[in-house]
Design a protein around this motif. Structure first.
Motif, PDB file in Angstrom:
ATOM      1  N   LYS A  38      12.110  15.000  -7.087  1.00  0.00           N
ATOM      2  CA  LYS A  38      12.810  14.551  -5.976  1.00  0.00           C
ATOM      3  C   LYS A  38      12.236  13.277  -5.594  1.00  0.00           C
TER       4      LYS A  38
ATOM      5  N   GLU B 285      14.003  11.192  -2.609  1.00  0.00           N
ATOM      6  CA  GLU B 285      15.332  10.948  -2.039  1.00  0.00           C
ATOM      7  C   GLU B 285      15.372  10.669  -0.173  1.00  0.00           C
TER       8      GLU B 285
ATOM      9  N   ASN C  83      19.744  10.383  -3.974  1.00  0.00           N
ATOM     10  CA  ASN C  83      19.045  10.539  -4.831  1.00  0.00           C
ATOM     11  C   ASN C  83      18.317   9.136  -5.647  1.00  0.00           C
TER      12      ASN C  83
END
Length: 181
Positions: free
Chosen positions: A29, A31, A59
């Motif tokens: 991730k 984000e 994202n």
């Protein structure tokens, strides 16, 4: 789903990133988040260390936007923070907000955060950097369903269990004299 969570404060983000990359842990991730926190007017969810949330995620790995509707409830805070989490992806953040409002909840806070997450076995090691107006310091959050993995992660990151906390972010901010919600 129940998850075991702990936080480590007073981190050096650059050193931590180097360590995670040297361990060759995959980044899962990257984000930007907006976390809209909902509660009843009497704040009974937060008073019981729970909350309702609509999370909007930008994202940065695949340039997509996602929305999640979540309700969390604290189950235990003895050794680690153990939360019951019910979450589902929704098509529209606005529709999720309308559902919470229809249930009698109000938006009490909107928190912006950058999150970078690395995968280790069944666990996530997450570097959280919140908007400074909410939380002026970065921290690591370790999320897992396996206590042995949590201990492994804490150790290979160079910390001890004494360096971790099961406190909620609101408790931590309150102890530091910072007004959360």
């Amino acid at each position: 789903m129940n998850e075991i969570e702990t936080r480590i404060l007073n981190i050096n983000v650059d050193d931590l990133r180097k360590k995670l990359l040297n361990l060759k842990l995959p980044i899962v991730k990257k984000e930007n988040q907006i976390n809209d926190i909902y509660d009843f007017n009497d704040k009974r969810l937060l008073a019981n260390k729970g909350y309702a949330r609509i999370r909007t995620i930008q994202n940065m790995l695949d340039n997509t936007i996602h929305y999640y509707m979540t309700v969390k409830k604290l189950l235990s805070q003895e050794k680690y923070k153990i939360m019951e989490e019910n979450e589902t992806e929704i098509l529209s953040g606005d529709e999720g907000k309308k559902i919470f409002v229809a249930l009698g909840l109000s938006n009490i806070s909107s928190i912006k955060k950058y999150r970078e997450s690395y995968k280790y076995k069944h666990s996530l090691i997450e570097i959280d950097i919140n908007d400074k107006s909410f939380c002026p310091f970065p921290y690591i959050e370790i999320e897992t369903s396996k206590e042995d993995e949590l201990k492994e992660i804490v150790h290979f990151l160079g910390y001890t269990l004494a360096d971790t906390t099961s406190k909620t972010i609101y408790e931590i901010l309150n102890e530091k004299g910072i007004k959360g919600i």
